[in-house]
Each structure stands twice: as C-alpha cells, then as structure tokens.
Scaffold this active site. Structure first.
Site, PDB file in Angstrom:
ATOM      1  CG  ASP A  37      -1.528   1.262   1.567  1.00 32.46           C
ATOM      2  OD1 ASP A  37      -2.252   1.748   0.697  1.00 32.46           O
ATOM      3  OD2 ASP A  37      -1.312   1.805   2.678  1.00 32.46           O
ATOM      4  CE1 TYR A  38       4.199   6.413  -1.856  1.00 30.47           C
ATOM      5  CE2 TYR A  38       2.339   7.933  -1.817  1.00 30.47           C
ATOM      6  CZ  TYR A  38       3.708   7.708  -1.848  1.00 30.47           C
ATOM      7  OH  TYR A  38       4.590   8.756  -1.843  1.00 30.47           O
TER       8      TYR A  38
HETATM    9  O1  LIG Z   1      -4.512   3.153  -0.386  1.00 24.97           O
HETATM   10  P1  LIG Z   1      -3.593   4.220   0.066  1.00 24.97           P
HETATM   11  O2  LIG Z   1      -2.338   4.336  -0.758  1.00 24.97           O
HETATM   12  O3  LIG Z   1      -3.282   4.121   1.527  1.00 24.97           O
HETATM   13  O4  LIG Z   1      -4.377   5.595  -0.173  1.00 24.97           O
HETATM   14  C1  LIG Z   1      -5.478   5.921   0.635  1.00 24.97           C
HETATM   15  C2  LIG Z   1      -5.857   7.382   0.465  1.00 24.97           C
HETATM   16  O5  LIG Z   1      -4.636   8.111   0.568  1.00 24.97           O
HETATM   17  C3  LIG Z   1      -4.691   9.531   0.372  1.00 24.97           C
HETATM   18  O6  LIG Z   1      -5.247  10.131   1.528  1.00 24.97           O
HETATM   19  C4  LIG Z   1      -4.540   9.836   2.725  1.00 24.97           C
HETATM   20  O7  LIG Z   1      -3.197  10.359   2.641  1.00 24.97           O
HETATM   21  C5  LIG Z   1      -3.081  11.805   2.578  1.00 24.97           C
HETATM   22  C6  LIG Z   1      -1.610  12.134   2.469  1.00 24.97           C
HETATM   23  O8  LIG Z   1      -0.904  11.608   3.541  1.00 24.97           O
HETATM   24  C7  LIG Z   1      -3.720  12.425   3.815  1.00 24.97           C
HETATM   25  O9  LIG Z   1      -3.642  13.837   3.744  1.00 24.97           O
HETATM   26  C8  LIG Z   1      -5.180  11.985   3.900  1.00 24.97           C
HETATM   27  O10 LIG Z   1      -5.752  12.483   5.091  1.00 24.97           O
HETATM   28  C9  LIG Z   1      -5.248  10.439   3.894  1.00 24.97           C
HETATM   29  O11 LIG Z   1      -6.585  10.003   3.897  1.00 24.97           O
HETATM   30  C10 LIG Z   1      -5.469   9.882  -0.872  1.00 24.97           C
HETATM   31  O12 LIG Z   1      -5.668  11.261  -0.925  1.00 24.97           O
HETATM   32  C11 LIG Z   1      -6.776   9.121  -0.996  1.00 24.97           C
HETATM   33  O13 LIG Z   1      -7.293   9.350  -2.280  1.00 24.97           O
HETATM   34  C12 LIG Z   1      -6.503   7.633  -0.871  1.00 24.97           C
HETATM   35  O14 LIG Z   1      -7.717   6.917  -0.973  1.00 24.97           O
END
Ligand SMILES: O=P(O)(O)OC[C@H]1O[C@H](O[C@H]2O[C@H](CO)[C@@H](O)[C@H](O)[C@H]2O)[C@H](O)[C@@H](O)[C@@H]1O
Length: 797
Positions: free
Chosen positions: A553-554
């Site tokens: 996961d990222y």
């Molecule tokens: O599946 P992932 O790679 O874990 O991505 C999930 C969501 O990640 C992003 O939002 C999250 O990270 C942001 C940066 O750290 C943070 O600001 C935010 O509060 C988190 O929810 C992304 O913007 C989403 O679209 C993804 O679904």
C-alpha cells in the site's frame, strides 16, 4: 468466562439506615449510575467495585458483614473508608484539588501533599480490592478523577489485563494541568489503561498535549502513546448520552404532566382550569387596575420608584405571551448560577416587556455544604434571587421560583416539559446531561435551549443558542432570542439534535467504549509486533525464494500520512528504495493504492513496478520490455456504474460538507470521490462527517456504490471494488514462493484476507487487523525493504 469489572468512587447503590437500625440499599441517581447502571443490571457477568459511603469503624463486625451481603446480592463489592481517608482522598484531593483544576478553576485548587498521599493510598486500597477479582480475560473499566492512579497500579499487577479509564469531567489545557505538583504521577497513572476516554475531542487533545509536554511522549494521529514497557495506550473521545426514551416517556407520565400544567397555571399560561390559582386571578386584576387612571401606584413619580414604573409597564398591556424558563443544577461554582442570574436580571431590565410574563424556575440542589466555597456560593445565590425578586416582583408574580430540594425524575421531567426555554450555562462542565434531558422531554414539541459553549454538550448540540456564560449581555440577548423564537423554528432546530440524542444514548456510549477497549487491548502493538526471530525467518525465506511477490500500500505504509494528498509525493530516497527492491528480476512488486491512476502513473510510472489504483478499479502490470520507463497501459475494471452519472448525485452532497466545514475539500478520481477533513477543526469535522455519512449511506446502495472511511477521509466508490479482489488474480497467476502484503488502513484488510497461509501480512500502525504481524510506521516498512534489497543485492553480487 470473561467478565466486566466496573470500578468507581461510589457504587450505584447507597446504604441507608432505617429507624429500627436495619439497613436498606437505595439506587443512586447520579449520571454515572444512570449511564452504566442498566449495563451492570442486565449483564449478569459484571461486578461493580466502589466506596460504600460507610465508615466500617462505626459499625459492629456483624453489621459490616450484613452490609457486604446486601451489596454482594446486587453484584457490588463495597470498599470501606475511614474518616481520615474520606477527608484526604475524597473531600481533599478529589474535590478540593482535582475538581477545581480539571474545571479550569486553578485558583480554587488546594495543593496539599498530605491529601495527595492519602489519595494515592486509597487508590492502592482500590487496587488491593480489585486485583483478586481479576481473572484471565476479564476487562476492568475504571471511572473518573477519583481513581486516576488506579490504572497503573493494576497494570503493575496484571501486565496483560484489559484496562479502560474514562473521565466524566473536562480535562484542562496543559498550562493549567502542569500547575499540579503531581501532574506526571497522575498522567502515568492514567496511561496504565489500554484505552483512555474523554467526553470530547477537545479534552482528549488537552490530555495528549499534557502527555507530550510533561512526559515528553508523542501521541500519534490515532491517539496512540507508545510506552516504555512495550505497551500502547490509546486516547479517544466517547461523548456520553442519555436514556432518551426514558426521559421522553417520563415527561409524558401523569405526574410529570400534572407538574407541567401546575407550573403553566402558576405562570399564567393556563387559565380557567383547576390549576388556575388565586395568583393568576390576582395577576389579571393587577393588569386591569394598572390600565385605569388612578391605579394604586399612580401617585408615585417615575423618578421615585422606577421599578414600579416597570411594573406598571409590564402589567399594562405588554403583548408578550407567558413563558417559563427552567434550569436544574447542583449548586456548584462550575455551574455559573450567579452569572446566569445576572443575565436574567439584565434581561428584565433591558426588555421590561417580559416583566410579569416570564417566570424562571431555578432548581439548585445544595451540595458539599460544609465546604466554605460552596457555603459562600449558596449565600450568593440566595442573595441574588432575593435581590431580583425584590426588584421586579409584582403583587401577583415573582420572576424566580427558587427550589433547593432534590427532586425525583418524574417532577424533574415535568419541570423540563414546562420550560419554554432551558438556561444551561455552566462555566465549565464535562458534558452536561441536563441539556440533553431537556431536549428529550421536548420530543416533537417546541422548547429552546440556551447552552454554554464551555460544556461538552455544546460540541454535539450545535443548533442550540450557544453562549459564552461569562458574557452577561450575550446570555441576556440569547435568552431574549430564545423566548422570542417561533414554535416552528424551535422544533426545526431541535429535530436535528434530538435525532442525534436518540441514536447516541447512554447504552451506546457504554457498549461503544467497551467495544473500543476490546479492540485496542487485543491489538496492542506489542501483541503482533514483528519480532527479531520472525525477521530472521523472513530473510531466510526471501533468500531461498526463486520468485517473490510484494504487495505494498502507499499512503501510511510506504510513506507517512501528511497534511494534504499532494504533499505525499514520494521522495527521491523512497523512489530509489522501491527501484532497488524491484530491480531484482526475482521480485514482482505492486503498489496497491486508493490513489487515482493519474497520480500513480505520474509518481511511479517510470519504476519497474506494477500499479493498482483507486482501490482496484485501475491496474497496470509491469512489463520490462513494453514499459521502458514512460507510457503505461492501464486497464479499468469492467461493469462499473457510470461515474459521470453517479457523481451528479454524490458531488452536491459532498459539496454541502465542503461548504459547511472550513478547510475540507474534495479529491476527484475517475471512479471515486473523496471528502478530506484532516486540516479542519476536528471537533466540527466529526459532526459534519456524521451528517455526510448519513446522507451518503441513504443513497449509495441504490447507485451501486459504497462509502469507505479512512484516515480523515470519507470516500465513495463502486461497491464491487476492493484491493483484495484486485490482487487475488496476481496471487493466483504467479508461482510465488515468497509473498508479502503490507498496509495501514481498512482497505488493506481486504488484501490481507486473500493472502495465502504461508505468506506474510503486515499491518502498519495500530487498529484491529487480520494481518499476522505489525510494524510501527512507514519508516519501519522502509527499513524492512532496505534489508530485503540489501539481501538480494548480496546474493546477486
Ligand atoms: O490506499 P492508500 O495508498 O493508503 O491511499 C489511501 C488514500 O490516501 C490519500 O489520503 C490519505 O493520505 C493523505 C496524504 O498523507 C492524507 O492527507 C489523507 O488524510 C489520507 O486520507 C489519498 O488522498 C486518498 O485518495 C486515498 O484513498
């Protein structure tokens, strides 16, 4: 069988001595007994430990035994305290030090080493009593500020016990809390619990800030504090509710209805009935007399007796309807009763048309009467009530009905129901259930709530007339507005608040806290943390494997969570680490993310990795020949609902939330939409989040969509999508002899669910998980990847 052991200062029953010297138990009616009592009553596997309220030295041995038996028949274990313990622990450190300090009244707090030592000894006495009751698998739930040292004392005896602690009053800012000479001892005592609960996010934040300032420990975004003993304590908010239906029902009982009608008659709202009293008749007579030339006071001049002029004005044809104001409090300096009386007095002066037309029922039950501060407060309130009544009373009307008796629930509900306005203006209050009870007693009916911004309830009841209780003129104006509001407006405001109160009751508070405690205790970081011997096994397997698969996961896993999505762009260091790991021909590495495929392509398109975007909607495998660094081929999952169509329905709903909550925003993806609130005021965000979820859940099912909640984001995407379904074909198609998946949030759980038995699954950070191991954060993941890359490089060299 695992049981719940509730521990609080007082038990839900008090022992009373009858005239014949026998004893009887009486059910207590305080907030705690009302909130947890029903759970204790219905869960026969729960026991409650607390102070009996009795000094055992004043009773014979056999009396003490029969008292114990009475309690034990109700699954209660009484603790007996002697006079000096009560003085030091209860009246002293709890009520004379902690109570004022926690309520932002540091000038009222007495810091006395002797009472602190007695407080610690009594907490130890509780620990001695509770410890033998704890069996493997039991849960201990400790209540309130009287027992702040107890969690740590029990933890020392039972390192693995599941312990929760909840504070029923506010927690002050660290600047106030640090003035307590034993603040560090208290914080460490509380952190003995697995779950530390407060009524509001604000109090939880103040606690976290104190932990940081005074203990130098970091508290992460999810409220986790890592402790020296390898444990973790989780801090969170659990706003307590009421038994809504009980208050609603009781307000309609015969006795409450009689009470309401009686008050309405006395206040002149109801005439020509059996409640109409001589006072009402007298009031009418006064009105009539005052309108005729030669009324009894007409020979006084305005200058001589201005209050009579007001009286004359009031009685001579004000168009105002008759109204009732109510308030119900314990007589405590935190409740703001003198401040409120001054605001009421100001309103009668500024809006004299209310004279003779509004009656204030002030119920103030004296407490801690032998404490000088409380004695002074009672004198002050008596004096103010006398002053206002003296100044504004008419022959047939008193502005304030002042009642100092403690009343049972039925008459209380009658008084609530009679109140056109409830004046709830504490200077500081953990929650304030009076505000909630008043609204429940006005279910389906008008009734305006003037509510202090300084209590926990204001965080939830945002449709009330919210005031700063110290601002006399603001309270005066709010009171006037509340008296003026139309029934229709009042009902409209109440509906939203009542819906919330019906849904978040005392029972859901209780089960919610216990469910969270079960979750955090079972997922304590130490439980699953990837141990050194496991890392060695992993390295050996990695070494031996001819074909290795990494599913990573990222956000939150490869990189830490940050303020906004675009700030999470990978650093050069991270990109070269990924390149190092994925360059090994025996390695297939997929980054599996909720991000849009454009972002994934832009950030990782040139790396030798496969990409899965939007939680599985988009996929781009890596072919070393075709993908020589630039263009990427993407495939979209088939059969998904038309995004352009459904977004027409979803976007306006999300926009409303953006408009309502400052600094929140929408992130657009091809097949998903996400509402982010990380940068907003978290207290308001939580309220808005609940509203949005409710609105979205009402329509997403019909549109073939689902709502996901993640790190400070609410996301809508097609129902068929998940990371699990996206990686399943990869797992099936390849013949991998090393497989590892890592992720930090609930979307990654679907991936863990499809991992074969002989694989590695790693949860990053805390929270319930089906993964078998855990790593602390993204930095630990990067370190692990560094070891794997180095191992491959060494083997290839
Ligand atoms: O599946 P992932 O790679 O874990 O991505 C999930 C969501 O990640 C992003 O939002 C999250 O990270 C942001 C940066 O750290 C943070 O600001 C935010 O509060 C988190 O929810 C992304 O913007 C989403 O679209 C993804 O679904």
């Amino acid at each position: 069988m695992s049981r719940l052991i509730i521990v609080s200062n007082r038990l839900p029953f008090s022992m009373e001595e009858n005239e014949d010297k026998s004893f009887a138990l009486r059910q207590n009616v305080g907030g705690l007994a009302t909130a947890i009592g029903p759970y204790h009553k219905t869960h026969r596997d729960s026991i409650w430990v607390g102070w009996s309220g009795i000094d055992a030295s004043e009773h014979t041995k056999s009396e003490v035994e029969s008292i114990k038996k009475e309690f034990s028949d109700r699954r209660c274990v009484p603790i007996f305290l002697d006079e000096s313990e009560v003085k030091g622990y209860y009246a002293g450190f709890s009520n004379d030090t902690l109570w004022p300090l926690l309520h932002d009244f540091p000038h009222e707090a007495n810091f006395n080493e002797e009472t602190f030592n007695i407080y610690a000894d009594v907490n130890e006495k509780f620990a001695d009593m509770v410890a033998p009751l704890i069996h493997k698998g039991d849960t201990v739930w400790i209540q309130d500020y009287h027992l702040m040292l107890l969690p740590q004392m029990l933890r020392e005896r039972f390192p693995k016990a599941s312990i929760g602690w909840f504070l029923h009053v506010p927690f002050p800012s660290p600047e106030i809390f640090r003035s307590l000479p034993w603040s560090r001892e208290i914080l460490n005592g509380i952190l003995g619990a697995d779950l530390v609960g407060f009524h509001t996010v604000d109090y939880a934040n103040s606690f976290k800030a104190s932990v940081k300032l005074l203990l130098g420990k970091d508290v992460d975004e999810q409220g986790h504090v890592e402790l020296e003993d390898g444990r973790r304590s989780t801090v969170d908010a659990f706003p307590i509710g009421i038994d809504y239906n009980l208050y609603r029902r009781t307000s309609r009982s015969n006795l409450a209805t009689e009470m309401r009608r009686g008050i309405e008659a006395v206040c002149g709202k109801r005439t020509g009935q059996r409640y109409a009293t001589s006072l009402t008749a007298e009031s009418n007579a006064a009105t009539e007399a005052s309108t005729k030339e030669g009324a009894w006071w007409s020979h006084y001049s305005r200058e001589d007796l201005p209050e009579l002029t007001l009286a004359r004005f009031a009685a001579s044809g004000s168009p105002k309807p008759k109204k009732v104001i109510v308030s119900i409090d314990r007589l405590d300096y935190t409740k703001g009763i003198p401040e409120r009386l001054r605001a009421f007095e100001l309103m009668l002066g500024k809006y004299p048309e209310w004279i003779g037309h509004v009656t204030y029922y002030l119920l103030a039950t004296p407490s801690r009467e032998n404490v000088p501060t409380y004695k002074r407060l009672k004198e002050q309130v008596d004096q103010l009530v006398g002053q206002i009544n003296g100044k504004y009373s008419l022959l047939s009307w008193n502005p304030i009905h002042y009642i100092t008796r403690s009343l049972p629930i039925k008459p209380v509900c009658g008084i609530y129901a009679a109140g056109d306005v409830a004046l709830v203006t504490p200077l500081r209050d953990g929650m304030n259930l009076v505000a909630k009870e008043y609204l429940a007693c006005h279910d389906g009916r008008a009734g305006a709530l003037v509510l202090s911004d300084m209590c926990g309830a204001a965080r939830e009841l945002d449709q009330a007339f919210i005031v700063n209780p110290y601002d006399t003129s603001a309270v005066c104006e709010a009171l006037h507005d509340a008296l003026e509001i139309s029934n229709e407006d009042s009902r409209r405001r109440n509906i939203a608040m009542q819906a919330r109160l019906k849904f978040r009751t005392a029972a859901t508070w209780c089960t919610g806290f216990l469910a969270s405690l079960a979750q955090v205790a079972s997922t304590s970081l130490a439980d699953k943390r990837l141990r050194m011997d496991q890392r060695n096994t992993m390295m050996e397997q990695w070494d031996k494997a001819g074909s290795r698969l990494l599913l990573l996961d990222y956000d939150g896993t490869l990189t830490p969570l940050v303020r906004t999505p675009d700030r999470a762009r990978p650093t050069q260091g991270l990109r070269s680490l990924i390149r190092r790991v994925a360059s090994d021909p025996a390695v297939t590495l997929y980054i599996v993310s909720g991000r849009s495929h454009e972002t994934m392509g832009a950030w990782f398109g040139d790396l030798p990795v496969g990409l899965i975007a939007e939680h599985g909607v988009w996929r781009s495998g890596y072919d070393s020949k075709a993908d020589s660094g630039t263009g990427r081929k993407w495939t979209r999952l088939e059969g998904l609902p038309d995004a352009a169509e459904w977004k027409k329905r979803i976007e306006p709903i999300m926009r409303e939330s953006v408009d309502s909550l400052e600094k929140s925003f929408i992130e657009q993806k091809d097949d998903a939409m996400a509402w982010h609130y990380r940068l907003s005021d978290q207290r308001k965000a939580n309220v808005e989040r609940m509203r949005l979820l409710e609105k979205l859940r009402a329509i997403t099912g019909k549109l073939g969509l689902m709502v996901m909640e993640n790190a400070k984001v609410v996301e809508v995407c097609p129902v068929a999508v998940s990371k699990g379904q996206a990686v399943a074909p990869i797992l099936e198609s390849g013949d991998y002899d090393f497989m590892l998946a890592a992720g930090d949030d609930s979307t990654d759980e679907t991936m863990f669910a499809v991992m074969p038995e002989n694989s590695w699954s790693i949860k990053v950070g805390a929270g319930i998980t089906r993964a078998q191991s855990r790593l602390l954060n993204a930095a630990s993941v990067q370190r692990l990847l560094g070891y794997l890359a180095a191992e491959s490089e060494a083997t290839r060299a």
